[in-house]
Every structure is written in C-alpha cells, then in structure tokens.
Write a protein that holds these residues in place. Structure first.
Motif: not given
Length: 135
Positions: A98-101, A123-126, A128-129
């Motif tokens: 349920g996260i917008e990326s 390494t990942l976030s919604a 950035g990487y």
C-alpha cells in the motif's frame, strides 16, 4: 558404537565428494525504510548482444532474505564475460504494501570482466535506491 562412528564417517566422506553447483552472479535487495530484505521481488537478467540489443537470460524472484544466489551457473569452461542488465520490478513490491513509489522498475547495467563472483545488491526505498558491487 563402532558401527555408529563408521556410518558417520561414511556419511561425512560422501558429503565431501559431493560437488555443489556454483554461480557467478547474485543479487540482494534491502528495503532501507523497513531495515529488512525485500522478499518476492522479480528480477530479470539480460545480456547485451553485439548488435546492441538485449537478450533475456533468466528471471527469478527474491527469497525470504531478499536474495537471488543463482544467476549464471559456473563451470570450468564457462565464460560469462560481457555487459549485463538486472531489472528489479519494485512497483508490485510497494503496491502490495500500500505504498506509492517513484520507480516502477530499476535497471542496473554492469560488466563482467573475469571469472570471479559478482554480487549486485541494491538498497531500496519508495523514492530512492543505491547500488554497488558487493562480494
């Protein structure tokens, strides 16, 4: 007791002669937002051909540790030198939570220049990487 020890030695020796398959390329995804591995993310491996088009080599899904350990099977006669692309399909991973990326997928292009092992983690976030050559 003697039969037990003999059986144990036979079992251990048979394990030593067992040849384990090895692979030249692996990957890992760490979701830095959660501080946990990104499970069930599809990753596609492609190789650049001489005509500058990409050919699909393999496609796998990360395990419970966010890893794929078995890209590019190695043998004594294997030569995997060339330019490759890993495509990480991260949008479904975030949608499931349920996260917008920002990134629907991430492409990482790199070159294999020898017969050593290559580990390509991200390494990942919604939004950035980051990537690097690991070991």
């Amino acid at each position: 007791m003697k039969n037990f020890i003999t059986g144990l030695l036979i079992l251990l020796c048979s394990g030593i002669s067992y040849s384990q398959e090895s692979y030249q390329l692996s990957s890992h995804i760490l979701d830095v937002t959660k501080g946990a591995p990104a499970q069930n993310v599809k990753i596609k491996l492609e190789k650049l051909k001489s005509d500058k088009s990409w050919v699909s080599i393999d496609q796998k899904v990360t395990d419970e540790n966010g890893r794929i350990k078995d890209f590019l099977k190695s043998t004594d006669k294997t030569n995997h030198k060339g330019i490759y692309k890993l495509t990480y399909f991260v949008s479904p991973y975030f949608k499931k939570q349920g996260i917008e990326s920002f990134y629907p997928f991430i492409e990482v292009v790199f070159e294999i220049k020898d017969d050593k092992h290559y580990h390509v983690p991200i390494t990942l976030s919604a939004f950035g990487y980051s990537t690097y050559r690991g070991n």
